[in-house]
Design an enzyme around this catalytic site. Sequence first.
Site, PDB file in Angstrom:
ATOM      1  N   ASP A 102       0.839  -1.204   0.000  1.00 37.47           N
ATOM      2  CA  ASP A 102       0.000   0.000   0.000  1.00 37.47           C
ATOM      3  C   ASP A 102       0.874   1.255   0.000  1.00 37.47           C
ATOM      4  O   ASP A 102       0.865   2.026   0.934  1.00 37.47           O
ATOM      5  CB  ASP A 102      -0.954   0.008   1.206  1.00 37.47           C
ATOM      6  CG  ASP A 102      -0.228  -0.061   2.547  1.00 37.47           C
ATOM      7  OD1 ASP A 102       0.945  -0.488   2.578  1.00 37.47           O
ATOM      8  OD2 ASP A 102      -0.829   0.334   3.569  1.00 37.47           O
TER       9      ASP A 102
ATOM     10  N   ASP B 129       6.923   1.179   1.689  1.00 36.00           N
ATOM     11  CA  ASP B 129       6.562   0.229   0.629  1.00 36.00           C
ATOM     12  C   ASP B 129       7.382   0.514  -0.630  1.00 36.00           C
ATOM     13  O   ASP B 129       7.791  -0.407  -1.338  1.00 36.00           O
ATOM     14  CB  ASP B 129       5.076   0.334   0.272  1.00 36.00           C
ATOM     15  CG  ASP B 129       4.155   0.149   1.449  1.00 36.00           C
ATOM     16  OD1 ASP B 129       3.591  -0.948   1.595  1.00 36.00           O
ATOM     17  OD2 ASP B 129       3.995   1.111   2.216  1.00 36.00           O
TER      18      ASP B 129
ATOM     19  N   ASN C 216      -2.327   2.676   3.686  1.00 38.06           N
ATOM     20  CA  ASN C 216      -1.736   3.974   4.008  1.00 38.06           C
ATOM     21  C   ASN C 216      -2.538   5.122   3.407  1.00 38.06           C
ATOM     22  O   ASN C 216      -2.619   6.205   3.991  1.00 38.06           O
ATOM     23  CB  ASN C 216      -0.294   4.034   3.498  1.00 38.06           C
ATOM     24  CG  ASN C 216       0.644   3.173   4.304  1.00 38.06           C
ATOM     25  OD1 ASN C 216       0.501   3.025   5.504  1.00 38.06           O
ATOM     26  ND2 ASN C 216       1.637   2.598   3.631  1.00 38.06           N
TER      27      ASN C 216
ATOM     28  N   THR D 269       2.764  -6.106   2.929  1.00 37.48           N
ATOM     29  CA  THR D 269       3.306  -5.019   3.737  1.00 37.48           C
ATOM     30  C   THR D 269       2.244  -3.974   4.054  1.00 37.48           C
ATOM     31  O   THR D 269       2.576  -2.858   4.482  1.00 37.48           O
ATOM     32  CB  THR D 269       4.510  -4.360   3.033  1.00 37.48           C
ATOM     33  OG1 THR D 269       4.087  -3.804   1.778  1.00 37.48           O
ATOM     34  CG2 THR D 269       5.627  -5.363   2.810  1.00 37.48           C
TER      35      THR D 269
ATOM     36  N   PHE E 146      -0.721  -0.551  12.808  1.00 37.20           N
ATOM     37  CA  PHE E 146      -1.687  -0.075  11.817  1.00 37.20           C
ATOM     38  C   PHE E 146      -2.195  -1.174  10.888  1.00 37.20           C
ATOM     39  O   PHE E 146      -3.414  -1.344  10.721  1.00 37.20           O
ATOM     40  CB  PHE E 146      -1.045   1.054  10.993  1.00 37.20           C
ATOM     41  CG  PHE E 146      -1.897   1.524   9.834  1.00 37.20           C
ATOM     42  CD1 PHE E 146      -2.932   2.429  10.042  1.00 37.20           C
ATOM     43  CD2 PHE E 146      -1.677   1.048   8.546  1.00 37.20           C
ATOM     44  CE1 PHE E 146      -3.719   2.859   8.981  1.00 37.20           C
ATOM     45  CE2 PHE E 146      -2.457   1.480   7.483  1.00 37.20           C
ATOM     46  CZ  PHE E 146      -3.479   2.382   7.699  1.00 37.20           C
ATOM     47  N   ASN E 147      -1.294  -1.914  10.228  1.00 39.53           N
ATOM     48  CA  ASN E 147      -1.719  -2.896   9.228  1.00 39.53           C
ATOM     49  C   ASN E 147      -2.673  -3.929   9.799  1.00 39.53           C
ATOM     50  O   ASN E 147      -3.570  -4.412   9.097  1.00 39.53           O
ATOM     51  CB  ASN E 147      -0.506  -3.624   8.628  1.00 39.53           C
ATOM     52  CG  ASN E 147       0.308  -2.756   7.704  1.00 39.53           C
ATOM     53  OD1 ASN E 147      -0.174  -1.736   7.204  1.00 39.53           O
ATOM     54  ND2 ASN E 147       1.549  -3.149   7.471  1.00 39.53           N
TER      55      ASN E 147
ATOM     56  N   HIS F 219       9.872   0.347   7.630  1.00 42.92           N
ATOM     57  CA  HIS F 219       9.370  -0.965   8.031  1.00 42.92           C
ATOM     58  C   HIS F 219       9.454  -2.029   6.926  1.00 42.92           C
ATOM     59  O   HIS F 219      10.012  -3.114   7.117  1.00 42.92           O
ATOM     60  CB  HIS F 219       7.898  -0.848   8.458  1.00 42.92           C
ATOM     61  CG  HIS F 219       7.612   0.220   9.452  1.00 42.92           C
ATOM     62  ND1 HIS F 219       7.821   0.062  10.807  1.00 42.92           N
ATOM     63  CD2 HIS F 219       7.096   1.474   9.299  1.00 42.92           C
ATOM     64  CE1 HIS F 219       7.464   1.159  11.444  1.00 42.92           C
ATOM     65  NE2 HIS F 219       7.017   2.033  10.552  1.00 42.92           N
ATOM     66  N   ASP F 220       8.833  -1.737   5.804  1.00 45.26           N
ATOM     67  CA  ASP F 220       8.447  -2.788   4.861  1.00 45.26           C
ATOM     68  C   ASP F 220       9.601  -3.543   4.199  1.00 45.26           C
ATOM     69  O   ASP F 220       9.495  -4.761   3.996  1.00 45.26           O
ATOM     70  CB  ASP F 220       7.513  -2.207   3.796  1.00 45.26           C
ATOM     71  CG  ASP F 220       6.196  -1.725   4.396  1.00 45.26           C
ATOM     72  OD1 ASP F 220       5.882  -2.149   5.529  1.00 45.26           O
ATOM     73  OD2 ASP F 220       5.499  -0.941   3.749  1.00 45.26           O
TER      74      ASP F 220
END
Length: 317
Positions: free
Chosen positions: A13, A18, A42, A131, A172-173, A246-247
């Site tokens: 996303d 990402d 996102n 992700t 969040f995810n 993060h991703d």
Amino acid sequence: MSSTPTKVILDCDPGHDDAVAIILAAGNPKIELLGITTIGGNQTLPKVTRNALTVLTVINQLEIPVYAGCSRPLVREVEVAPDIHGDTGMEIHGYQLPEPAVDVVPNMHAVDYIIETVMNNEPGTIVLVPTGPLTNIAMAVRKEPRIAERVKEVVLMGGGYHVGNWSATAEFNIMVDPEAAHIVFNEKWPLTMVGLDLTHQALATKDVENQLRELNLNIADFMVGLFGFFRQAYKDAQGFDDPPVHDPCTLAYLIDPSVVSTQKVPLNVELHGELTLGMTVADFRAPAPADCHTQVAVKLDREKFWNLVIDAVKELS
């Protein structure tokens, strides 16, 4: 380590981090990026899909197909993260984004692409790397349950066994579609959760930015622009001096497992708690049961991680 590239479907996303995950997946020879599927997260689905196409344009990887997926969670209302990713989902400083030079694959939904790809490849050869929210993955395994026994592994960015970011206990995810996450975590495929406990170690420091800037490459400049917005957004929203990227940690784990240390533990997702909705619950009471199919990422080799990202930038350039 096998010399055969790992076949990956990246379900994302975009999103600043990402975008870096796409760069790492496309730019490392140990990953064969079969396709990108997009999921509302996102930002809304049209925005994140456009962002995925823009990233592929920046890195000149127009042959990688993109399939648009679910626009909303299974049962909940759409929830996006403009305070972290801006109104477009991929706001940037000091870099002019191009118009996308490629479009989504028409007439095929991301869920159907995931199913078709897994079913048409040999069992144990496809890795799903989500992700973003897990809606597409949950829908795919509900529509075609046989993919659960054919997927090699699910390596997801989401959750956290000690920390949350969208609430005190949830990431969040997972929190924006906890029902989908519950489905994905409870299928019997091998699953690695690369959560906040790990990804908060992947900080885009000023030193990292300087290394990228010194490359004097278009893709590196793109990343520096991303980190410029991302740094300020994370500072304002969550108090980080440097933003956690993060991703791409999911791809780093697949490329070189020594970059990301893991521990096998049972995992589940809380669906009912008033204060803990979306919490990823990891049971560290050792030892893990013999049939445990889930593990969590615990420690990042930061230097190796950023070397992989920078090498991918060089390779794509």
